[in-house]
Each structure stands twice: as structure tokens, then as C-alpha cells.
Design a protein around this motif. Sequence first.
Motif, PDB file in Angstrom:
ATOM      1  N   GLN B  29       0.836  -1.198   0.000  1.00  0.00           N
ATOM      2  CA  GLN B  29       0.000   0.000   0.000  1.00  0.00           C
ATOM      3  C   GLN B  29       0.867   1.243   0.000  1.00  0.00           C
ATOM      4  O   GLN B  29       1.871   1.317   0.695  1.00  0.00           O
ATOM      5  N   MET B  31       0.603   5.797  -1.258  1.00  0.00           N
ATOM      6  CA  MET B  31      -0.352   6.882  -1.516  1.00  0.00           C
ATOM      7  C   MET B  31       0.298   7.956  -2.362  1.00  0.00           C
ATOM      8  O   MET B  31       1.503   8.146  -2.355  1.00  0.00           O
ATOM      9  N   GLN B 108       2.449   3.794   2.813  1.00  0.00           N
ATOM     10  CA  GLN B 108       1.361   4.037   3.757  1.00  0.00           C
ATOM     11  C   GLN B 108       1.718   3.376   5.074  1.00  0.00           C
ATOM     12  O   GLN B 108       1.910   2.169   5.148  1.00  0.00           O
ATOM     13  N   PRO B 160      -4.955   6.597  -1.941  1.00  0.00           N
ATOM     14  CA  PRO B 160      -4.210   5.355  -1.739  1.00  0.00           C
ATOM     15  C   PRO B 160      -4.123   4.505  -3.009  1.00  0.00           C
ATOM     16  O   PRO B 160      -5.061   4.497  -3.815  1.00  0.00           O
TER      17      PRO B 160
END
Lengths: 390, 193
Positions: B29, B31, B108, B160
Amino acid sequence: MKRISVAERANWRAYAEEVGFNFHTFDGEPYWDETAYYQFSLQQIEDDLEAPTEELHQMTMDMVGDITRSEEMLTQLNIPRDFWSYIWNSWNKGEPHLYGRFDLVYDGTGPAKLLELNYDTPTSLFETGFFQWVWLEDQIKNGVLPERADQFNSLHDKIEQAFAQINLPQPFYFTSVRDNIEDRGTVNYLMDMAVQAGVDVRYIALEDIGDLNEQFVDLDNQPIKGLFKLYPWEFMVQEDFARTITAANTQMIEPAWKMLLSNKGILPLLWQRYPDHPNLLPAFFETAASEPLGAGWVRKPLFSREGANVDLITTSGEKISAAGPYADGNYVRQALHALPKYRDEYRNADTYAMLGSWIVGDSAAGICIREDESLITKDTSRFLPHIILD
Amino acid sequence: MKRSKKAALVLMVPVATLLLAGCGEEREQAMVFTDPSECSAAALNSAAQCEADYVAAQTLHPQVAPKYLNKEECETDFGAGQCETAPQQTTSGGSVFMPMMMGYLAGQMMNRGGSNFQQPAAAGAGAGSNVPTQPLYKSRDDRGTFRTATNKPVAGGIGPITLKPSQVKPQVGQVVRRGGFGQQAATRNSFGG
């Protein structure tokens, strides 16, 4: 110890190429040679080779700490002063070592004599650990050799164990000179064993290694935290990235303290420490005051590989020399102990055999045999397999 | 027995090589934002982390941004008024141009619940993330898409995303020196022994 002629396996060349052994023949001349093998008794292996190899290793390791503290010895070994602390730290931190090879003269009787140490960049590893192992298995399967025939060759098992036991930074990189297929073959084999031991391996050509703010990096600029380098320490400390070595946080295999042992100067230092040891030959540093090379003596550069730039004068006064690119440093002298001569029936010629004895970690791990038509073993010398059979 | 119990190869035979090549890397993850206030508002990272990532990306920007020897060529790729002078100069003292930074990419840090605040990482990939923090750009003919300095599209807008970290490694080519080992390879042809 006997040399016995034997038929070659039918398809060994095709098999060699299939498993990445691309240098089995060099410039049309055989390198891997299975037209004969050497046979040893178990007693010869255990008493004359295995035990002395571990003793020689221990004697050598016992000297490292003293050398790191001795300005005199570091100077005799031609170690650049900028690297003295680095080497001292490398030894005192206990940086792990992987492997090495002693080159010995042995004819089946009497103590084997140490010719030199290859403790930094030993090759002929794949030929020893894998290809001669497979040769024996095949020849037993083919009924050429009896079931009980064995080989002094635990190299593969021991290197794999060592990779599993040494605490290596991950991913761990391997490097060799681009375009050198023999060195690449050796590195590929080491990577193969490392993978089997669970190591996350990466290859990078030596010329591709980068320096980013005094950290070695790969082609994606990711830090190289651990590196196996099949490139001599004595070259690395002279090249443009020498300063990065001391600044970077890269764990090297072999570690920097091996610089002290891959140097022919260790031969006179061993002789000074252990005079008249049965496995050592008399050896001295050559100085300006040294007499011209006499009969029964050998002259070797401090830094040289594969027999390059070695001169010797036989006891009968014949001078034998090997050309090479290492004529730019200091020399040691060693008493000549001639390699044993055998008859090569396949070529109908005399041949001289030298024995390489491997160390992995601190234990003896097998032998390999190199043959040459001259008394100086070179990179072109043929590799022959061996067996143990009583 | 004095020999190895086995001597097997897994890399040096072609079949095994294929098996290894299939080893996958996990997506992570990350962003994308144009500035730290957007980032703080999204509450995916702490405000302090947002600011640290933004500064890290800005610092990296002049090092990794594509470089041009004249402004027109840069604007051909990135659009009129979208290029600026780079801090570097040519060896003869001429100006160098690069696209402006249009946003930044960062790992993230926080769990989806937003409870696990972490201390800001100084620069680069923060703790717990392998995504390298870096500046993003937009090309002239595709204004919606954020791209890395090496022209890899990563997002169609802010917010995201997930990606494989190895695909967005910044190339800080200008300051890496290579070829510092191997000089003696030319004069000596054997290195093992």
C-alpha cells in the motif's frame, strides 16, 4: 596413490554443457580430463591429507591476529597502510570466512608439502564439488568402478552447510569479472549452493558495482550489504573504489583478513613460526641482498595466481619459468619439492600432478588434482578426478 | 563416506531457473498526493509523516527528475510552463531544465483504523514500508496521470494505491559512480586460483 587410465563416459561433454560447465575445454585443449583417475587408500587420505590440511589451516589461522598487529609483517606482505585498521577490525570482529584451498605436493608416501595457499579466490570448485562427484557416481553406476569406491569430496555438503550457518545480510550478492566464463561458472555454483541453503542470492558483474555516497549499490542503486567477490583483495585495494571499501558497510566474503593469507608472503612467515614442520618447505622473503636463484629453489611473486611469473631451477640446474602479468611486486623464495611424475598412457607422455586440498570454514573438505606437462601448474593444467579404494 | 551425500544443482540447470523466475513480489500500500495537507486530511499517515515524506520527495526531485539542455524540449514532454531550471549545470556552464514536481509518492504507514501513529521517517521508505518516497510528474499529453521520474505511471489521481516497490525505485543516476572495480581485469585475464 596410483594413476589409472579409464574410458571416458560417453556423453560427458554434452552433460557438462547442460549443467553450465562451459569451460571443460579451453582453446581446444582439455581442461576436465577423465581419461584417467587417481586412486588413494583411505589411510593416505585421512593421515596424509585430511589431518595435515586441518593442521595447516589451524597454524595459518593462529598467525592472523599476530600479523594484524605487526607493522613489520604487514609491510613484508605489502599490505597498503590505509587498510591496516580495516583488516585489524575485520579479524577482531570475527568476520566469517567461507573457503580456501591448499596446494600440496604429495606422491603417496611421506608428508605432503605445502606449496601455497589460495585463501581469497580459489576456483576449480565446481569441478571438485560437483563434476568429479557425478563422475564417480556415473562410473559406479556404469560398473566401471566398484560400489565401495569413495572420494574425498564433501565440498558441496560443507559449503551448503556453511551458507546456512553464516549469518549473511539478505539479499546477498555475488560478483565476478564480466566475460570471464570460468569465474562466472565458479560463482554460479556458489550461488546454487547458497540458494539451496536458503540464501536470497543476486548476481552483479564486478564492473557494474556502483558507489552511491560511499555505499556499494547494485544497478537499481539498492545497497549491497553482503558481497561474495571472486576478485582478489590485492586488486580491490588498489582500484578506484578502494576508499569506498573502508567507508561502506558491506560484509565481504572472503573477509579482508584473508588478504594476509592469499599472499605468498605467508609462506616465509609460516616457516619462521614453525621451522622444520613436516608439511612446510623452507621459504624466505627475497631482498636486494638475496643471492641469485640457485638450483633446487623456486621464486614466486607475493601476489600471483595460476603459477604466473614463477621461476624455478631444478636440482640438476634446469631453469623453468612461467610467463605472466604479475612481475610488478616483491618475491618469495621457496625450496623446490618437485611434483611427482606419472605416465599419461592416453597421451603417451609424462605428466606432473599437483594436489589441491579444500577447507570449508575450518574443516578439510576434499581434494582435486591438476596435471601439467611441466613442473609449474598453471590455469591451463588439466583437472583429473580421484577415488578412494583400498 | 568421505564424499557429499548429495551434489544437486538448482540454478545451473535450465528448468530450475524458470521456477525461480516465477517468485513474486507482494504489492504494497502506498499513496499519492500533491502536497502534505491533502495527505494529512486523508489521515492515512500522521501529519508529521506527511510533511517528512513531502520534504524527502522535494529533496530527491532535482536528483531524479529527467534533465533537458533546453526548455523547449522539456516543455514538449511536460507542457508549457511546466518546466524549471535544474540546479545542475553542463560542464561548459550552460543551464539544465527539468519538469516541475507535480506530486509525491510515499508508503502508507498506518493501519486502516488509523490508530497506529508512527514517528516520521526522515526520508526514503519509512519504517514498515518498502515503497521509496519520491517525486511524481505529469506529461503534457496525459495530465491526469502521475508518473515517476522514469516515466512509470503510478496513479490516475490522489489517494491510496497499491504497487510493487521494486517497480518504482528512484534512479539517482547522476551521483552513482560505476566501474571502480575491475580495472586490472584488462591486464590480467585470470582472477581465480
